[in-house]
Design a protein around this motif. Structure first.
Motif, PDB file in Angstrom:
ATOM      1  N   SER A 115       0.870  -2.275  11.396  1.00  0.00           N
ATOM      2  CA  SER A 115      -0.241  -3.183  11.693  1.00  0.00           C
ATOM      3  C   SER A 115      -1.209  -3.167  10.528  1.00  0.00           C
ATOM      4  CB  SER A 115      -0.968  -2.753  12.970  1.00  0.00           C
ATOM      5  OG  SER A 115      -2.123  -3.546  13.185  1.00  0.00           O
ATOM      6  N   MET A 116      -1.820  -4.311  10.259  1.00  0.00           N
ATOM      7  CA  MET A 116      -2.865  -4.379   9.249  1.00  0.00           C
ATOM      8  C   MET A 116      -4.253  -4.368   9.882  1.00  0.00           C
ATOM      9  SD  MET A 116      -1.610  -4.152   6.297  1.00  0.00           S
ATOM     10  CE  MET A 116      -0.039  -4.296   5.432  1.00  0.00           C
ATOM     11  N   LYS A 117      -4.304  -4.214  11.190  1.00  0.00           N
ATOM     12  CA  LYS A 117      -5.590  -4.144  11.872  1.00  0.00           C
ATOM     13  C   LYS A 117      -6.264  -2.814  11.572  1.00  0.00           C
ATOM     14  CE  LYS A 117      -3.896  -6.987  15.699  1.00  0.00           C
ATOM     15  NZ  LYS A 117      -3.382  -6.962  17.084  1.00  0.00           N
ATOM     16  N   CYS A 118      -7.595  -2.843  11.533  1.00  0.00           N
ATOM     17  CA  CYS A 118      -8.355  -1.626  11.278  1.00  0.00           C
ATOM     18  C   CYS A 118      -9.715  -1.741  11.934  1.00  0.00           C
ATOM     19  CB  CYS A 118      -8.504  -1.396   9.773  1.00  0.00           C
ATOM     20  SG  CYS A 118      -9.230   0.212   9.358  1.00  0.00           S
ATOM     21  N   TYR A 126      -6.860  -3.095   0.136  1.00  0.00           N
ATOM     22  CA  TYR A 126      -5.958  -4.248   0.040  1.00  0.00           C
ATOM     23  C   TYR A 126      -5.521  -4.737   1.412  1.00  0.00           C
ATOM     24  CZ  TYR A 126      -1.991  -1.200   1.170  1.00  0.00           C
ATOM     25  OH  TYR A 126      -1.130  -0.345   1.804  1.00  0.00           O
ATOM     26  N   ALA A 127      -5.470  -3.850   2.409  1.00  0.00           N
ATOM     27  CA  ALA A 127      -4.983  -4.227   3.735  1.00  0.00           C
ATOM     28  C   ALA A 127      -5.855  -5.291   4.388  1.00  0.00           C
ATOM     29  CB  ALA A 127      -4.913  -2.994   4.636  1.00  0.00           C
ATOM     30  N   ALA A 128      -7.112  -5.377   3.972  1.00  0.00           N
ATOM     31  CA  ALA A 128      -8.030  -6.340   4.576  1.00  0.00           C
ATOM     32  C   ALA A 128      -7.619  -7.780   4.326  1.00  0.00           C
ATOM     33  CB  ALA A 128      -9.445  -6.109   4.030  1.00  0.00           C
ATOM     34  N   ASP A 129      -6.765  -8.011   3.327  1.00  0.00           N
ATOM     35  CA  ASP A 129      -6.400  -9.377   2.964  1.00  0.00           C
ATOM     36  C   ASP A 129      -5.138  -9.875   3.662  1.00  0.00           C
ATOM     37  OD1 ASP A 129      -8.567  -9.844   1.224  1.00  0.00           O
ATOM     38  OD2 ASP A 129      -7.592  -8.641  -0.303  1.00  0.00           O
ATOM     39  N   TYR A 130      -4.479  -9.014   4.417  1.00  0.00           N
ATOM     40  CA  TYR A 130      -3.332  -9.452   5.196  1.00  0.00           C
ATOM     41  C   TYR A 130      -3.807 -10.014   6.535  1.00  0.00           C
ATOM     42  CZ  TYR A 130       0.060  -7.209   2.086  1.00  0.00           C
ATOM     43  OH  TYR A 130       0.833  -6.866   1.009  1.00  0.00           O
ATOM     44  N   ILE A 335       9.821   2.095  -1.072  1.00  0.00           N
ATOM     45  CA  ILE A 335       9.545   0.687  -0.830  1.00  0.00           C
ATOM     46  C   ILE A 335       8.498   0.618   0.275  1.00  0.00           C
ATOM     47  CG2 ILE A 335      11.834  -0.104  -1.524  1.00  0.00           C
ATOM     48  CD1 ILE A 335      12.520  -0.345   1.467  1.00  0.00           C
ATOM     49  N   HIS A 336       7.908  -0.565   0.443  1.00  0.00           N
ATOM     50  CA  HIS A 336       6.909  -0.764   1.490  1.00  0.00           C
ATOM     51  C   HIS A 336       7.299  -1.961   2.338  1.00  0.00           C
ATOM     52  CE1 HIS A 336       2.791  -2.417   2.830  1.00  0.00           C
ATOM     53  NE2 HIS A 336       3.031  -1.344   3.560  1.00  0.00           N
ATOM     54  N   VAL A 337       7.248  -1.795   3.657  1.00  0.00           N
ATOM     55  CA  VAL A 337       7.474  -2.904   4.578  1.00  0.00           C
ATOM     56  C   VAL A 337       6.156  -3.176   5.298  1.00  0.00           C
ATOM     57  CG1 VAL A 337       8.890  -3.823   6.453  1.00  0.00           C
ATOM     58  CG2 VAL A 337       9.852  -2.109   4.902  1.00  0.00           C
ATOM     59  N   ASN A 338       5.585  -4.372   5.084  1.00  0.00           N
ATOM     60  CA  ASN A 338       4.295  -4.661   5.701  1.00  0.00           C
ATOM     61  C   ASN A 338       4.454  -5.126   7.147  1.00  0.00           C
ATOM     62  OD1 ASN A 338       4.833  -7.474   5.712  1.00  0.00           O
ATOM     63  ND2 ASN A 338       3.845  -7.785   3.738  1.00  0.00           N
ATOM     64  N   SER A 339       3.360  -5.404   7.803  1.00  0.00           N
ATOM     65  CA  SER A 339       3.391  -5.680   9.243  1.00  0.00           C
ATOM     66  C   SER A 339       4.147  -6.957   9.590  1.00  0.00           C
ATOM     67  CB  SER A 339       1.958  -5.760   9.797  1.00  0.00           C
ATOM     68  OG  SER A 339       1.252  -6.832   9.195  1.00  0.00           O
ATOM     69  N   ARG A 340       4.277  -7.881   8.636  1.00  0.00           N
ATOM     70  CA  ARG A 340       5.047  -9.101   8.860  1.00  0.00           C
ATOM     71  C   ARG A 340       6.537  -8.890   8.607  1.00  0.00           C
ATOM     72  NH1 ARG A 340       2.780 -14.283   5.973  1.00  0.00           N
ATOM     73  NH2 ARG A 340       3.647 -13.152   4.205  1.00  0.00           N
ATOM     74  N   GLU A 344       8.370  -5.023   0.223  1.00  0.00           N
ATOM     75  CA  GLU A 344       7.717  -4.989  -1.079  1.00  0.00           C
ATOM     76  C   GLU A 344       8.163  -3.755  -1.860  1.00  0.00           C
ATOM     77  OE1 GLU A 344       3.451  -6.948   0.402  1.00  0.00           O
ATOM     78  OE2 GLU A 344       3.724  -4.762   0.397  1.00  0.00           O
ATOM     79  N   PRO A 345       8.209  -3.829  -3.183  1.00  0.00           N
ATOM     80  CA  PRO A 345       8.604  -2.653  -3.965  1.00  0.00           C
ATOM     81  C   PRO A 345       7.556  -1.546  -3.992  1.00  0.00           C
ATOM     82  CG  PRO A 345       8.067  -4.486  -5.416  1.00  0.00           C
ATOM     83  CD  PRO A 345       8.039  -5.026  -4.018  1.00  0.00           C
ATOM     84  N   CYS A 346       6.307  -1.889  -3.651  1.00  0.00           N
ATOM     85  CA  CYS A 346       5.208  -0.924  -3.764  1.00  0.00           C
ATOM     86  C   CYS A 346       4.061  -1.414  -2.883  1.00  0.00           C
ATOM     87  CB  CYS A 346       4.777  -0.828  -5.226  1.00  0.00           C
ATOM     88  SG  CYS A 346       3.247   0.083  -5.538  1.00  0.00           S
ATOM     89  N   ILE A 347       3.230  -0.503  -2.425  1.00  0.00           N
ATOM     90  CA  ILE A 347       2.101  -0.917  -1.586  1.00  0.00           C
ATOM     91  C   ILE A 347       1.083  -1.742  -2.361  1.00  0.00           C
ATOM     92  CG2 ILE A 347       2.289   0.999   0.040  1.00  0.00           C
ATOM     93  CD1 ILE A 347      -0.013   2.354  -1.467  1.00  0.00           C
ATOM     94  N   PHE A 348       1.138  -1.689  -3.708  1.00  0.00           N
ATOM     95  CA  PHE A 348       0.201  -2.456  -4.517  1.00  0.00           C
ATOM     96  C   PHE A 348       0.818  -3.722  -5.109  1.00  0.00           C
ATOM     97  CE2 PHE A 348      -1.437   2.005  -5.057  1.00  0.00           C
ATOM     98  CZ  PHE A 348      -2.575   1.834  -4.292  1.00  0.00           C
ATOM     99  N   ILE A 349       2.136  -3.864  -5.041  1.00  0.00           N
ATOM    100  CA  ILE A 349       2.807  -5.066  -5.543  1.00  0.00           C
ATOM    101  C   ILE A 349       3.088  -5.984  -4.364  1.00  0.00           C
ATOM    102  CG2 ILE A 349       4.833  -5.993  -6.737  1.00  0.00           C
ATOM    103  CD1 ILE A 349       5.053  -3.387  -8.250  1.00  0.00           C
ATOM    104  N   HIS A 350       2.240  -6.997  -4.185  1.00  0.00           N
ATOM    105  CA  HIS A 350       2.279  -7.814  -2.980  1.00  0.00           C
ATOM    106  C   HIS A 350       3.125  -9.069  -3.175  1.00  0.00           C
ATOM    107  CE1 HIS A 350      -1.743  -5.703  -1.844  1.00  0.00           C
ATOM    108  NE2 HIS A 350      -0.698  -4.910  -1.752  1.00  0.00           N
ATOM    109  N   PHE A 351       4.404  -8.795  -3.473  1.00  0.00           N
ATOM    110  CA  PHE A 351       5.398  -9.850  -3.619  1.00  0.00           C
ATOM    111  C   PHE A 351       6.692  -9.379  -2.968  1.00  0.00           C
ATOM    112  CE2 PHE A 351       2.483 -10.545  -7.121  1.00  0.00           C
ATOM    113  CZ  PHE A 351       2.321 -11.931  -7.132  1.00  0.00           C
ATOM    114  N   ALA A 352       7.476 -10.327  -2.476  1.00  0.00           N
ATOM    115  CA  ALA A 352       8.742  -9.984  -1.831  1.00  0.00           C
ATOM    116  C   ALA A 352       9.703 -11.156  -1.929  1.00  0.00           C
ATOM    117  CB  ALA A 352       8.514  -9.611  -0.368  1.00  0.00           C
ATOM    118  N   THR A 353      10.982 -10.876  -1.693  1.00  0.00           N
ATOM    119  CA  THR A 353      11.995 -11.927  -1.593  1.00  0.00           C
ATOM    120  C   THR A 353      12.743 -11.860  -0.273  1.00  0.00           C
ATOM    121  OG1 THR A 353      13.606 -10.509  -2.728  1.00  0.00           O
ATOM    122  CG2 THR A 353      12.356 -12.066  -4.087  1.00  0.00           C
TER     123      THR A 353
END
Length: 466
Positions: A115-118, A126-130, A335-340, A344-353
């Motif tokens: 979850s990106m909720k806080c 960075y989580a605030a922007d999701y 790797i990082h898997v966000n709430s959606r 992502e390759p990293c928690i700071f690299i906000h790109f995915a395929t």
């Protein structure tokens, strides 16, 4: 499960029970056992170094023995068996087979933000922007771990948002008793009921976020947060739960969070480990305002060296420790898997395929985007310059342009498209390089990082695949 794996679990579990009373010789033997169990050369090397530290009666390892002795027995057993046997021995064996089939190793750990909720809104997070509407379905969480274990990954990091807002978190951890989890939390939602359940489950550790002492923590987070974290640490210690702390390093707090006073407080509270992450220019409106200077980054390294030699606590300086893992590990070791569900390759690299909901982790790892990042690692022979964002910003720009991943939140592309941000990062990278080239040259003269440099050379020659 093979009989050999059952015997390994039995042996380590038995030794774990004896840790609080173990002699130096037995601790050295334990490190030797771990070295023999390890599959990968790097893990064997780390176990060997730990054995040498035990021989020298290094304060951090003696402290670790004391901490493990204070843990609830179930927490101690899960920590020992799940990390040493499942993750290091069994997991790395599975990972090696994966590499033989696919030509590269899978990540040794997976970061998940269910979850990106806080309940807080911290400056620069960075989580605030999701988007906050989308939480990960429990079935998706289980899919990540199922695929992870099939690749040999038994160690998971839970992030957010605030993980304890996610209502299914503890049930999820309990469903995977053979894995180990570390949970990064702001500590404000942890009551005795949650802590006691974590102890009962046994396979998780807490990492409490702090900016320093009370003034600095409350200023960035919210009034009263520091006191709640201190209370939660006390409750965790009394319950026998393993925990540590995490600091977001800015230009305003770097001296304080590595001061003797702060480190001594964390030791007094019972923290076993401390994480240090540099403030990064990420999010919808990336800012370079609070980034530590190159000189402060080097100061962090100097203080890290002092703390490791003098203080009984483990600390991880994520950037300055890059030589231990041969540079950037994005897409390679984690790797990082966000709430959606974006992978992502990293928690700071906000790109995915790829998204875990309609593809697999393995498919994402084989994507041109991930492969382009991994194939160039390490990005520099100087392993103190690991990062695609602040040390080698041209790498991320070129990779995104060539492989065309999608941004995982609105405004993520600002990091690579905004001329002002680009100019600052290029200037920062040049200054860091000038400063750290001298440090790297001194390390080479002393003969440091021989194994890391050997593996880097093998990678350059095509002998070693990762």
């Amino acid at each position: 499960m093979p009989i050999s794996d059952i015997l390994k679990k039995w042996a380590v579990s038995r030794l774990a029970k004896q840790l609080p009373y173990a002699s130096k010789d037995n601790l050295v033997k334990l490190a030797g056992m771990v070295e023999k169990m390890a599959i990968l050369p790097e893990d064997k090397e780390r176990a060997r170094v730990v054995g040498e530290k035990f021989k020298a009666e290094h304060p951090s390892l003696i402290y670790a023995k004391e901490i493990l002795g204070r843990l609830n027995p179930k927490c101690r057993d899960k920590f020992s068996v799940n990390l040493v046997v499942n993750h290091l021995a069994i997991g790395n064996g599975i990972r090696k087979k994966f590499a033989e089939k696919n030509g590269f190793l899978p990540p040794s750990t997976i970061l998940i933000s269910p979850s990106m909720k806080c309940n807080l809104r911290c400056q620069g997070c960075y989580a605030a922007d999701y988007e906050k509407e989308t939480d990960m379905e429990p079935s998706v969480l289980d899919k990540i771990v199922k695929e992870g274990k099939e690749m040999g990954t038994f160690f998971y990091t839970i992030l957010g948002g605030e993980p304890f807002i996610y209502p299914h978190l503890l049930d999820f951890i309990a469903r995977h008793p053979d894995c180990y989890f570390q949970i990064f939390t702001n500590g404000t939602l942890l009551d005795s009921e949650k802590i006691n359940r974590l102890v009962k489950i046994g396979n998780a550790a807490l990492m409490f976020s702090l900016e320093g002492f009370e003034k600095e923590t409350n200023e960035r987070r919210a009034p009263g947060v520091y006191g709640k974290v201190m209370d939660a640490m006390e409750h965790a210690r009394e319950a026998g739960l393993l925990f540590g702390y995490s600091c977001y390093v800015t230009k305003n707090n770097v001296e304080q969070i590595v001061s003797d006073e702060f480190i001594d407080l964390m030791i007094q509270k019972g923290a076993l480990i401390g994480w240090y992450f540099l403030c990064m220019p990420v999010g919808k409106k990336p800012s370079v305002e609070f980034m530590p200077t190159p000189q402060q980054r080097l100061y962090l390294k100097m203080r890290r060296d002092h703390i490791r030699n003098a203080k009984p606590i483990f600390i991880v300086d994520f950037w300055n420790d890059a030589p231990y893992v041969r540079g950037c590990i994005a897409g390679r070791q984690f790797i990082h898997v966000n709430s959606r569900g974006d992978i992502e390759p990293c928690i700071f690299i906000h790109f995915a395929t790829h998204n875990i909901k309609n593809s697999s982790i393995s498919e994402a790892l084989k994507s041109p985007f991930f492969r382009a990042l991994k194939d160039r690692q390490p990005y520099d022979d100087n392993l103190y310059l690991p990062c695609t964002i602040i040390d080698n910003p041209e790498v991320l720009r070129e990779t995104v342009e060539r492989t065309n991943p999608y941004p995982t939140h609105q405004g993520a592309s600002t990091l690579i498209n905004d001329p002002e941000i680009r100019g600052h990062l290029d200037s920062y990278a040049r200054e860091v390089r000038s400063l750290y080239n001298k440090v790297w040259e001194e390390d080479i003269k002393r003969g440091d990082w021989k194994l890391a440099r050997k593996h880097t050379a093998e990678k350059r020659m095509g002998i070693r695949k990762e």
